[in-house]
Structures are given as structure tokens and as C-alpha cells.
Design a protein around this motif. Structure first.
Motif, PDB file in Angstrom:
ATOM      1  N   UNK A  43      22.825  -5.415  31.142  1.00  0.00           N
ATOM      2  CA  UNK A  43      23.131  -6.805  31.492  1.00  0.00           C
ATOM      3  C   UNK A  43      24.628  -7.114  31.475  1.00  0.00           C
ATOM      4  N   UNK A  44      25.384  -6.347  30.713  1.00  0.00           N
ATOM      5  CA  UNK A  44      26.806  -6.635  30.517  1.00  0.00           C
ATOM      6  C   UNK A  44      27.647  -5.415  30.881  1.00  0.00           C
ATOM      7  N   UNK A  45      28.941  -5.665  31.092  1.00  0.00           N
ATOM      8  CA  UNK A  45      29.909  -4.576  31.207  1.00  0.00           C
ATOM      9  C   UNK A  45      31.139  -4.938  30.383  1.00  0.00           C
ATOM     10  N   UNK A  46      32.208  -4.165  30.479  1.00  0.00           N
ATOM     11  CA  UNK A  46      33.359  -4.416  29.609  1.00  0.00           C
ATOM     12  C   UNK A  46      34.165  -5.647  30.011  1.00  0.00           C
ATOM     13  N   UNK A  47      33.801  -6.297  31.122  1.00  0.00           N
ATOM     14  CA  UNK A  47      34.499  -7.504  31.560  1.00  0.00           C
ATOM     15  C   UNK A  47      33.687  -8.780  31.355  1.00  0.00           C
ATOM     16  N   UNK A  48      32.482  -8.664  30.848  1.00  0.00           N
ATOM     17  CA  UNK A  48      31.622  -9.827  30.663  1.00  0.00           C
ATOM     18  C   UNK A  48      32.223 -10.780  29.638  1.00  0.00           C
ATOM     19  N   UNK A  49      32.246 -12.068  29.993  1.00  0.00           N
ATOM     20  CA  UNK A  49      32.774 -13.079  29.078  1.00  0.00           C
ATOM     21  C   UNK A  49      31.696 -13.477  28.069  1.00  0.00           C
ATOM     22  N   UNK A  50      32.156 -13.909  26.884  1.00  0.00           N
ATOM     23  CA  UNK A  50      31.230 -14.451  25.898  1.00  0.00           C
ATOM     24  C   UNK A  50      31.045 -13.577  24.677  1.00  0.00           C
ATOM     25  N   UNK A  51      30.295 -14.104  23.730  1.00  0.00           N
ATOM     26  CA  UNK A  51      30.042 -13.425  22.462  1.00  0.00           C
ATOM     27  C   UNK A  51      28.961 -12.368  22.633  1.00  0.00           C
ATOM     28  N   UNK A  52      29.308 -11.127  22.374  1.00  0.00           N
ATOM     29  CA  UNK A  52      28.341 -10.028  22.508  1.00  0.00           C
ATOM     30  C   UNK A  52      27.341 -10.073  21.362  1.00  0.00           C
ATOM     31  N   UNK A  53      26.061  -9.974  21.711  1.00  0.00           N
ATOM     32  CA  UNK A  53      25.010  -9.960  20.701  1.00  0.00           C
ATOM     33  C   UNK A  53      23.977  -8.898  21.071  1.00  0.00           C
ATOM     34  N   UNK A  54      23.199  -8.509  20.083  1.00  0.00           N
ATOM     35  CA  UNK A  54      22.037  -7.653  20.287  1.00  0.00           C
ATOM     36  C   UNK A  54      20.803  -8.452  19.930  1.00  0.00           C
ATOM     37  N   UNK A 111       9.734  -1.860  19.332  1.00  0.00           N
ATOM     38  CA  UNK A 111      10.916  -2.728  19.393  1.00  0.00           C
ATOM     39  C   UNK A 111      11.500  -2.747  20.803  1.00  0.00           C
ATOM     40  N   UNK A 112      11.892  -3.950  21.248  1.00  0.00           N
ATOM     41  CA  UNK A 112      12.682  -4.130  22.464  1.00  0.00           C
ATOM     42  C   UNK A 112      14.115  -4.420  22.036  1.00  0.00           C
ATOM     43  N   UNK A 113      15.095  -3.833  22.718  1.00  0.00           N
ATOM     44  CA  UNK A 113      16.484  -4.079  22.370  1.00  0.00           C
ATOM     45  C   UNK A 113      17.261  -4.469  23.619  1.00  0.00           C
ATOM     46  N   UNK A 114      17.898  -5.640  23.580  1.00  0.00           N
ATOM     47  CA  UNK A 114      18.723  -6.125  24.685  1.00  0.00           C
ATOM     48  C   UNK A 114      20.154  -6.309  24.192  1.00  0.00           C
ATOM     49  N   UNK A 115      21.098  -5.704  24.900  1.00  0.00           N
ATOM     50  CA  UNK A 115      22.517  -5.933  24.664  1.00  0.00           C
ATOM     51  C   UNK A 115      22.954  -7.007  25.649  1.00  0.00           C
ATOM     52  N   UNK A 116      23.339  -8.172  25.140  1.00  0.00           N
ATOM     53  CA  UNK A 116      23.623  -9.301  26.014  1.00  0.00           C
ATOM     54  C   UNK A 116      24.731 -10.151  25.413  1.00  0.00           C
ATOM     55  N   UNK A 117      24.837 -11.392  25.866  1.00  0.00           N
ATOM     56  CA  UNK A 117      25.797 -12.338  25.304  1.00  0.00           C
ATOM     57  C   UNK A 117      25.043 -13.603  24.916  1.00  0.00           C
ATOM     58  N   UNK A 118      25.631 -14.369  24.022  1.00  0.00           N
ATOM     59  CA  UNK A 118      25.004 -15.630  23.637  1.00  0.00           C
ATOM     60  C   UNK A 118      25.179 -16.628  24.771  1.00  0.00           C
ATOM     61  N   UNK A 119      24.076 -17.222  25.248  1.00  0.00           N
ATOM     62  CA  UNK A 119      24.179 -18.107  26.410  1.00  0.00           C
ATOM     63  C   UNK A 119      24.759 -19.467  26.058  1.00  0.00           C
ATOM     64  N   UNK A 120      25.354 -20.105  27.059  1.00  0.00           N
ATOM     65  CA  UNK A 120      25.805 -21.475  26.908  1.00  0.00           C
ATOM     66  C   UNK A 120      24.656 -22.448  27.093  1.00  0.00           C
ATOM     67  N   UNK A 121      24.959 -23.734  26.956  1.00  0.00           N
ATOM     68  CA  UNK A 121      23.939 -24.770  27.088  1.00  0.00           C
ATOM     69  C   UNK A 121      23.733 -25.137  28.557  1.00  0.00           C
ATOM     70  N   UNK A 122      22.484 -25.334  28.926  1.00  0.00           N
ATOM     71  CA  UNK A 122      22.092 -25.643  30.297  1.00  0.00           C
ATOM     72  C   UNK A 122      21.481 -27.042  30.316  1.00  0.00           C
ATOM     73  N   UNK A 123      21.772 -27.862  31.327  1.00  0.00           N
ATOM     74  CA  UNK A 123      21.185 -29.204  31.357  1.00  0.00           C
ATOM     75  C   UNK A 123      19.692 -29.186  31.657  1.00  0.00           C
ATOM     76  N   UNK A 124      18.977 -30.116  31.034  1.00  0.00           N
ATOM     77  CA  UNK A 124      17.560 -30.337  31.317  1.00  0.00           C
ATOM     78  C   UNK A 124      17.447 -31.136  32.617  1.00  0.00           C
ATOM     79  N   UNK A 125      16.235 -31.444  33.046  1.00  0.00           N
ATOM     80  CA  UNK A 125      16.027 -32.180  34.291  1.00  0.00           C
ATOM     81  C   UNK A 125      16.734 -33.526  34.302  1.00  0.00           C
ATOM     82  N   UNK A 126      16.839 -34.153  33.122  1.00  0.00           N
ATOM     83  CA  UNK A 126      17.502 -35.458  33.031  1.00  0.00           C
ATOM     84  C   UNK A 126      18.954 -35.336  32.582  1.00  0.00           C
ATOM     85  N   UNK A 127      19.486 -34.122  32.661  1.00  0.00           N
ATOM     86  CA  UNK A 127      20.892 -33.811  32.335  1.00  0.00           C
ATOM     87  C   UNK A 127      21.197 -33.769  30.846  1.00  0.00           C
TER      88      UNK A 127
END
Length: 204
Positions: A43-54, A111-127
Motif C-alpha cells: 500500500x505504501x512506498x518510501x514517498x508516502x506521506x503520513x504516519x506509518x503504522x502496522x 493473522x493478517x498484517x497490513x503496512x499502511x499509514x494512519x488515515x485522516x478524517x473524512x466528512x460524513x454525508x452531512x459534512x
């Protein structure tokens, strides 16, 4: 005149497996040469922005046994809360982040293991802003239709308390079944298909 079909054999009766693994994660099944690596593995490479998490997940059946032949797909926003999708109206997502992953469970541990980043907040239908979360789709033998759920982050208490989806749960005492716990850079999330700790699933 009807054609004789006695040379064709009926395939085994299955719900999701094992064919879901053969088709979606052939390298896991030791079928090589289709993809260099299974789609969704990275999901990520060495240029991905954000906090890396497992993220480490397990799925349990109604008896409390770990399921070792399941498959999970995840979708999430990037660090700025943008989805890697042409229908994203708020801007261009991080091109170095896929926003989507697919893993088969480890055949020994489940066990499933995903190397990813912590996502930002996304607006709901009513923003209203949703808490950071990861959406999950689960398939396994015995599951006729894929199960949909979410994983929220245990160290986002304030955002979780404001989340418009978590606040709509009919049985609020089941909210913790959607919360992953953090230790260092790793979040652990257990999914229970049935029983006292049954995870909240969504009809989407």
C-alpha cells in the motif's frame, strides 16, 4: 440432441473458499506467474506521506477459534483524509498511497498484517468529520456474502466520540468491537463473527 457431458466433473460445493484465494491471491496458493506479487500486497512506498503504522488482525468464529483461511480487503483515506479515487471531489489524494490493500490470513496463526499509514478524517454525508477509520471487507469459507465493517483507532478517543457512524449504533455497548488497540506503531484488531464479542457489521 443433448450433448453428453459425462467428461465434465462438478466442482466442489463451496461458499467463498478455496477459489477466492486462487483468484485473488494466487501467489499465496503457490500459483506463480500471474502477478509478480498479489494485488493489494503493498500500500505504501518510501514517498508516502503520513504516519506509518502496522495493522494486525485476526478473525474468530463463534466458538472462539481463529479462522485461518479468510481474506480481508481494506480501504482507507490518505493522511489528508482523501481517497485514491477518480470520484474524490475534494482534491487529489497522495499518488504514493494506494488506499487499498488485500491480504489472506496466515495459514498457521490466522493473522493478517497490513503496512499502511494512519488515515485522516473524512466528512460524513452531512459534512461532519468522521473519526479516522479503515473499512474492511471479509470473506471466508461459510460466509455467503462478504461482511463489511470498520476499524477505528483506540488512541483517537475525542474523534471517536464525535464520529457520526459510531454515535448511530443501536447498541452503544458494542462500539468497542470496532476499536483497535495500539502498542508502539502497531494496532491490533480482533474480529468476532458470532458470540458475546460479535463485531458490529454494516449492511452496505
Amino acid at each position: 440432441m443433448a450433448q453428453q457431458l459425462d467428461r465434465l466433473k462438478e466442482t466442489p460445493s463451496q461458499t467463498a473458499g478455496p477459489y477466492v484465494h486462487i483468484g485473488l491471491t494466487p501467489n499465496i496458493c503457490e500459483i506463480h506467474g500471474i502477478y509478480e506479487e498479489d494485488l493489494g500486497t503493498r500500500m505504501v512506498n518510501d514517498k508516502t506521506r503520513g504516519e506509518r503504522i502496522t495493522v494486525k488482525m485476526r478473525i474468530f468464529d463463534g466458538t472462539g477459534a481463529v479462522i485461518r483461511d479468510a481474506l480481508i480487503e481494506i480501504w482507507q483515506a490518505d493522511a489528508d483524509g482523501l481517497h485514491n479515487s477518480p470520484s474524490e471531489p475534494r482534491g487529489k489524494a497522495d499518488p504514493n498511497f494506494t488506499g487499498w490493500g488485500r491480504q489472506a490470513s496466515d495459514a498457521e496463526t490466522g493473522v493478517f498484517t497490513f503496512e499502511t499509514i494512519k488515515p485522516g478524517r473524512v466528512p460524513f454525508l452531512d459534512d461532519r468529520p468522521q473519526a479516522p477509520h479503515i473499512s474492511l471487507w471479509i470473506v471466508a469459507r461459510g460466509i455467503n456474502l462478504g461482511l463489511q465493517t470498520r476499524m477505528y483507532f483506540g488512541d483517537e478517543e475525542k474523534a471517536n466520540a464525535e464520529d457520526p457512524v459510531l454515535s448511530r449504533l443501536e447498541h452503544q455497548h458494542r462500539g468497542p468491537t470496532l476499536i483497535a488497540q495500539r502498542e508502539g506503531d502497531t494496532y491490533t484488531f480482533d474480529i468476532h463473527l458470532q458470540g458475546e464479542k460479535e463485531t458490529v457489521f454494516f449492511d452496505v
